[in-house]
Design a protein around this motif. Structure first.
Motif, PDB file in Angstrom:
ATOM      1  N   UNK A 329      -5.656  30.686 -25.434  1.00  0.00           N
ATOM      2  CA  UNK A 329      -6.180  29.498 -26.109  1.00  0.00           C
ATOM      3  C   UNK A 329      -6.785  28.510 -25.109  1.00  0.00           C
ATOM      4  N   UNK A 330      -6.182  28.382 -23.920  1.00  0.00           N
ATOM      5  CA  UNK A 330      -6.788  27.513 -22.900  1.00  0.00           C
ATOM      6  C   UNK A 330      -8.189  27.997 -22.535  1.00  0.00           C
ATOM      7  N   UNK A 331      -8.303  29.298 -22.299  1.00  0.00           N
ATOM      8  CA  UNK A 331      -9.597  29.850 -21.901  1.00  0.00           C
ATOM      9  C   UNK A 331     -10.598  29.764 -23.042  1.00  0.00           C
ATOM     10  N   UNK A 380     -15.414  34.435 -21.624  1.00  0.00           N
ATOM     11  CA  UNK A 380     -15.550  35.422 -22.698  1.00  0.00           C
ATOM     12  C   UNK A 380     -14.947  36.759 -22.289  1.00  0.00           C
ATOM     13  N   UNK A 381     -15.170  37.145 -21.041  1.00  0.00           N
ATOM     14  CA  UNK A 381     -14.625  38.425 -20.562  1.00  0.00           C
ATOM     15  C   UNK A 381     -13.119  38.460 -20.716  1.00  0.00           C
ATOM     16  N   UNK A 382     -12.442  37.397 -20.274  1.00  0.00           N
ATOM     17  CA  UNK A 382     -10.985  37.435 -20.252  1.00  0.00           C
ATOM     18  C   UNK A 382     -10.383  37.122 -21.614  1.00  0.00           C
ATOM     19  N   UNK A 383     -11.046  36.304 -22.420  1.00  0.00           N
ATOM     20  CA  UNK A 383     -10.516  36.087 -23.770  1.00  0.00           C
ATOM     21  C   UNK A 383     -10.640  37.359 -24.602  1.00  0.00           C
ATOM     22  N   UNK A 392      -5.773  40.707 -31.340  1.00  0.00           N
ATOM     23  CA  UNK A 392      -6.227  39.459 -31.934  1.00  0.00           C
ATOM     24  C   UNK A 392      -7.742  39.475 -32.068  1.00  0.00           C
ATOM     25  N   UNK A 393      -8.258  38.705 -32.997  1.00  0.00           N
ATOM     26  CA  UNK A 393      -9.695  38.588 -33.220  1.00  0.00           C
ATOM     27  C   UNK A 393     -10.204  37.348 -32.480  1.00  0.00           C
ATOM     28  N   UNK A 394     -11.110  37.500 -31.509  1.00  0.00           N
ATOM     29  CA  UNK A 394     -11.569  36.335 -30.735  1.00  0.00           C
ATOM     30  C   UNK A 394     -12.176  35.229 -31.589  1.00  0.00           C
TER      31      UNK A 394
END
Length: 470
Positions: A329-331, A380-383, A392-394
């Motif tokens: 959530x932070x990212x 975006x890469x790490x989320x 989970x769905x981004x």
């Protein structure tokens, strides 16, 4: 698992010079004079890698706790160089160990002085120890390695070591205190407790929901706008407020990315390298806007300071404290919402500053804008990676954290406005009034730039639904 540079497996009773059996060669580590340019080379590389990685970890944890901005930014600018050097050294060691990752082992004793320093409660002590003792210690160790390398055999390593020596040249006072003595003693531990390099770091020692700021500077009331434009952008007071607000935003991003790295040491190297680069970028951006303040004759000591974006993005009731979902959530909010909105908003702001002939401000914004694409792409890469790992769905997670983050701000703002109706009416009139400089530019969703940063069409449609860009 033997210590670095220790003996390998040899045929029992076989001595140097004796003929080995048909399936066993002489042990190269037993060669007279050693296998490499000097005995202990691999051990020195691994020691340096361990200390550099621990230094980056220490700094990542402390950036948010250092109040004075000069010290805070000086520490943050060391993050990326330290972890890049650590990763490069890891690569050199892996090469010499013939890519045997099982032999990438280091002594926890070697970094124990840094772990102990992390437990300190005095930011000044930590800053002085890093600048005055740890960096000089590293410089001295790099110089000792440099003096023994071969220009051909060790060409790639030589480039890394020379670069480190150049980067670590002292700018201030070098002292020899108890941290220096502890590092020297730890370096020479005869039988260290060996662990894999990638697992050597200690876990986070604390939580920091509110970032430290200089004690003498004012903070805004909760819910107040840090900078409310009530006059032309050409007026000194407005420009000073705008530049200072940029400094505060950059500090918050720098501090949050630093803590993301520190609080999750078991994330892959690539994550930490990206997080440290992001944090160091933000430190440079803050320094750019502080320089503009100084060049235009503004005294920042009287300007409002805050840590709002950090505070709203640090923890969430939906996420377990210290969990991967909290990191996600932070990212999501920092990298894929706030930094992504900067991709849309900075072209507007640059256009306005160019039109008003505030060319130095426009140029600084231009340089900052180019970094936002990496910040969003890396986020975006790490989320996406974290969402994949936890099913989970981004898009859904981004929608949820977006609502929580801005919902907090909305609630604080509502309380602030409700406490003083006259003040509320005055501020609302300013916000809803015409542009003080008659600017007619409007922001738009920069879909092409977003796609270059790996946003999908669905991601772009999501921000359009939020309505930030008309």
């Amino acid at each position: 698992m033997g210590p670095p540079d220790g003996p390998g497996n040899v045929q029992p009773g076989l001595k140097i010079g004796e003929q080995a059996g048909p399936l066993l060669y002489p042990d190269r580590d037993q060669r007279p004079g050693g296998r490499w340019s000097y005995p202990g080379l691999v051990g020195d590389i691994l020691r340096l890698a361990a200390v550099e990685r621990a230094l980056a970890h220490l700094i990542a944890g402390w950036v948010v706790k250092v109040p004075e901005l000069d010290d805070k930014l000086k520490m943050a600018t060391m993050l990326e160089p330290a972890i890049v050097r650590a990763h490069a050294l890891r690569g050199h060691a892996l090469t010499l160990l013939e890519r045997d990752t099982a032999r990438l082992v280091v002594g926890r004793d070697w970094i124990e002085p840094l772990r102990e320093l992390d437990e300190a409660d005095d930011p000044t002590r930590v800053v002085e120890a890093v600048l005055g003792e740890i960096l000089p210690f590293l410089l001295r160790r790099y110089q000792a390695v440099l003096a023994r390398l071969d220009p051909l055999y060790d060409a790639r390593l030589l480039a890394t070591v020379r670069s480190a020596v150049a980067e670590l040249q002292p700018e201030g006072t070098t002292v020899s205190g108890r941290h220096t003595a502890a590092l020297d003693a730890a370096w020479s531990v005869a039988a260290p407790c060996l662990v894999p390099l990638d697992e050597a770091l200690w876990g986070p020692g604390d939580r920091v929901p509110v970032p430290a700021r200089p004690a003498h500077r004012p903070r805004p009331e909760r819910g107040a706008r840090a900078h409310l434009r009530a006059m032309s952008r050409l007026e000194p007071d407005d420009l000073a407020g705008e530049l200072n607000d940029n400094v505060m935003a950059e500090l918050c991003a720098m501090e949050l990315m630093s803590r993301c790295s520190y609080e999750h040491p078991d994330m892959p190297w690539a994550f930490h390298i990206g997080a440290c680069r992001h944090a160091t970028d933000e430190a440079r951006h803050a320094q750019m806007f502080r320089r503009l303040l100084a060049e235009r004759g503004f005294d920042e000591s009287a300007l409002i300071q805050h840590g709002s974006n950090y505070e709203y993005a640090y923890e969430f009731p939906e996420c377990e404290v210290g969990s991967r979902r909290e990191l996600l959530w932070r990212l999501l909010i920092l990298c894929t919402v706030l930094e992504a909105l900067a991709i849309d908003k900075l072209p507007l702001e640059i256009a306005i500053r160019d039109t008003l002939r505030q060319l130095d401000v426009a140029r600084a914004l231009d340089y900052a804008s180019t970094d936002e694409l990496f910040h969003t792409e890396n986020g975006l890469r790490w989320t996406r990676t974290l969402c994949d790992e936890h099913n989970l769905d981004p898009l859904i997670e981004r929608e949820r954290v977006h609502g929580r983050f801005f919902g907090r701000q909305r609630d604080e703002r509502a309380r602030y406005l409700g406490a003083d109706p006259e003040r509320a009416a005055r501020e609302i009139a300013i916000l809803e009034g015409p542009d003080p400089d008659g600017m007619t530019f409007r922001s738009r969703t920069e879909a092409e730039l977003r796609r270059r940063a790996s946003f999908t069409d669905a991601d772009c449609e999501q921000v359009d639904r939020w309505g930030y860009n008309g």
